[in-house]
Design an enzyme around this catalytic site. Structure first.
Site, PDB file in Angstrom:
ATOM      1  N   THR A  12      29.177  54.297  38.272  1.00 38.56           N
ATOM      2  CA  THR A  12      29.797  54.242  39.614  1.00 38.56           C
ATOM      3  C   THR A  12      30.962  53.254  39.666  1.00 38.56           C
ATOM      4  O   THR A  12      31.650  53.165  40.680  1.00 38.56           O
ATOM      5  CB  THR A  12      28.752  53.829  40.681  1.00 38.56           C
ATOM      6  OG1 THR A  12      28.194  52.566  40.277  1.00 38.56           O
ATOM      7  CG2 THR A  12      27.657  54.856  40.827  1.00 38.56           C
ATOM      8  N   GLY A  13      31.184  52.509  38.584  1.00 37.95           N
ATOM      9  CA  GLY A  13      32.252  51.511  38.575  1.00 37.95           C
ATOM     10  C   GLY A  13      33.597  52.114  38.200  1.00 37.95           C
ATOM     11  O   GLY A  13      33.710  53.315  37.932  1.00 37.95           O
ATOM     12  N   ALA A  84      27.330  46.126  34.686  1.00 37.92           N
ATOM     13  CA  ALA A  84      27.360  44.653  34.651  1.00 37.92           C
ATOM     14  C   ALA A  84      27.600  44.084  36.039  1.00 37.92           C
ATOM     15  O   ALA A  84      28.178  44.750  36.896  1.00 37.92           O
ATOM     16  CB  ALA A  84      28.478  44.157  33.734  1.00 37.92           C
ATOM     17  N   GLN A  85      27.154  42.842  36.243  1.00 37.14           N
ATOM     18  CA  GLN A  85      27.671  42.030  37.338  1.00 37.14           C
ATOM     19  C   GLN A  85      28.994  41.531  36.757  1.00 37.14           C
ATOM     20  O   GLN A  85      29.024  40.607  35.950  1.00 37.14           O
ATOM     21  CB  GLN A  85      26.690  40.892  37.654  1.00 37.14           C
ATOM     22  CG  GLN A  85      26.978  40.125  38.930  1.00 37.14           C
ATOM     23  CD  GLN A  85      28.372  39.509  38.986  1.00 37.14           C
ATOM     24  OE1 GLN A  85      29.340  40.120  39.480  1.00 37.14           O
ATOM     25  NE2 GLN A  85      28.514  38.310  38.469  1.00 37.14           N
ATOM     26  N   THR A 127      34.411  41.686  26.377  1.00 39.75           N
ATOM     27  CA  THR A 127      35.504  41.278  27.259  1.00 39.75           C
ATOM     28  C   THR A 127      36.355  40.150  26.688  1.00 39.75           C
ATOM     29  O   THR A 127      35.849  39.290  25.957  1.00 39.75           O
ATOM     30  CB  THR A 127      34.911  40.810  28.614  1.00 39.75           C
ATOM     31  OG1 THR A 127      35.919  40.094  29.327  1.00 39.75           O
ATOM     32  CG2 THR A 127      33.710  39.903  28.449  1.00 39.75           C
ATOM     33  N   GLU A 129      37.171  37.745  28.337  1.00 41.47           N
ATOM     34  CA  GLU A 129      36.630  36.498  28.891  1.00 41.47           C
ATOM     35  C   GLU A 129      35.873  35.696  27.828  1.00 41.47           C
ATOM     36  O   GLU A 129      35.660  34.495  27.980  1.00 41.47           O
ATOM     37  CB  GLU A 129      35.702  36.792  30.074  1.00 41.47           C
ATOM     38  CG  GLU A 129      36.422  37.164  31.354  1.00 41.47           C
ATOM     39  CD  GLU A 129      37.268  36.026  31.910  1.00 41.47           C
ATOM     40  OE1 GLU A 129      36.706  35.009  32.296  1.00 41.47           O
ATOM     41  OE2 GLU A 129      38.500  36.181  31.962  1.00 41.47           O
TER      42      GLU A 129
END
Ligand code: NDP
Ligand code: GDR
Length: 345
Positions: A12-13, A84-85, A127, A129
């Site tokens: 859904t992202g 993921a959050q 990621t 990050e």
């Protein structure tokens, strides 16, 4: 030959929706995990619901019984772990939950694959990050990691457990180290979409100004639709490997703001320093950007600039969309639509 079957967590992202479209075009049977919510959360994939070979299942990466059952029943050939959050700043507020979903969620999936069928191929949404504190630029597959948020620390675990399951159990498991990628479907609390939506609203007279945090951080921003192709390509090789996916160019948040206002013919003039800095409409003198300290993070990632050479040399992949094109696409979409529904082609 029978159809390939993909299971996508995070369907859904932003990325899940583009990947689902991409795989359906390649004639995959596509299954997605959807979290139960009190409101509809399938706007990005509503246009796919009637497509042949498209199936949704309730589930959650924190629920090993659910994930194990889905792997057994669907018996996919490829699993894409995009769930993921995914919000870095929010991860400082919900660090343990972020660790559960982004870290433990990954081992839950990998373990289900190991138990059911180690031949299933696995893609992990790693990621940029992970690089965190700047130790080297441009950042490549060999640059050391130094996570700067609970999100990045959880994703670090996921990165290494993916590698470990590849080495320990010979599972075809890959990390895509994706740098920031955006689109009209980007979540509205990420900085690019927040900016383009505000620019559209300010242009239409529905909003006075835009509140932001750190304008100096630099990001290597690409287009999500270009990037999902790399997720698939990584799973089609002879051997599993990890790849950086990036444009090789970096811009500040301030530059992104300027490009976005340019699209509606507003020039921004900056005055002040630090939290006192403001952006003015050069023509009218009105304040259109303010700094709000609440958007600053306890620890920031100052500079991301990816080196996509390996992706180009080994998989023939290059990022196709420039930042200017991306900003234009997002602002135009936001001028036209209020939601981030799926039909932005
Ligand atoms: P989004 O935030 O748009 O989507 C995240 C998805 O994960 C949503 O479908 C969400 O469901 C789902 N999700 C959240 N928690 C759970 C859970 N407990 N169980 C199952 N599903 C869950 O992220 P993006 O599409 O932008 O990113 C996809 C992945 O790539 C993420 O893992 C992100 O961390 C990573 N990534 C993203 C980058 C980017 O620039 N976009 C760059 C590098 C990595 P719901 O809709 O219900 O919230
Ligand atoms: P990021 O994306 O943290 O890089 O993570 P985000 O768009 O949230 O922030 C980018 C930079 O903009 C600065 N910033 C602001 N950010 C937000 N969200 N809101 C603001 O008002 C604001 N003002 C300035 C931030 O400080 C930061 O420097 C994204 C996510 O998609 C992750 O899941 C993914 O792993 C990484 O990209 C790569």
């Amino acid at each position: 030959m029978s159809k390939k079957i993909a299971l996508i967590s995070g369907i859904t992202g932003q990325d899940g929706s583009y990947l689902a479209e991409f795989l359906l075009e390649k004639d995959y049977e596509v299954h997605g995990i959807v979290r139960r919510a009190s409101v509809f959360n399938t706007q990005r994939i509503d246009h796919l619901l009637d497509r042949n070979g498209f199936f949704l299942h309730h589930g959650d990466l924190c629920d090993s019984s659910n994930v194990g059952r889905l792997i057994r029943e669907i018996s996919p050939s490829e699993v894409y772990n995009l769930g993921a959050q995914s919000h870095v700043q929010v991860s400082f507020e919900v660090p343990e939950y972020t660790a559960q979903v982004d870290g433990i969620g990954t081992i839950i999936l990998l373990d289900a694959i190991k138990a059911h069928n180690p031949k299933i191929k696995f893609y992990q949404a790693s990621t940029s990050e992970l690089y965190g504190k700047v130790l080297e630029t441009p950042q490549s597959e060999t640059t050391p990691f130094y996570p700067r948020s609970p999100y990045a620390a959880a994703k670090l675990y996921a990165y290494w457990i993916t590698k470990n399951y590849r080495e320990a159990y010979d599972i075809y498991a890959c990390n895509g180290i994706l740098f920031n990628h955006e689109s009209p479907r980007r979540g509205e609390t990420f900085v690019t979409k927040k900016i383009t939506k505000a620019v559209a609203n300010i242009y239409k007279g529905n909003q006075k100004f835009l509140s932001l945090g750190n304008l100096d951080s630099k990001r290597d921003w690409g287009y999500a639709k270009d990037y999902v192709e790399m997720m698939w390509l990584m799973l089609q090789q002879e051997t599993a490997d990890d790849f950086v996916v990036a444009t090789g160019k970096t811009y500040t948040v301030r530059q992104f703001v300027e490009y976005a206002f340019d699209e509606v013919n507003i020039s921004v003039e900056w005055k002040g320093i630090g939290v006192d800095e403001k952006g003015y409409n050069k023509e009218t003198g009105e304040i259109i950007v303010e700094i709000n300290p609440k958007y600053f993070r306890p620890t920031e990632v100052d500079l991301l600039l990816g080196d996509p050479t390996k992706a180009k040399e080994k998989l023939g992949w290059v990022s196709k969309t420039s930042l200017e094109e991306l900003v234009k696409m997002m602002v135009r979409y936001d001028l036209k639509y209020d939601t981030y529904g799926g039909n932005d082609k």
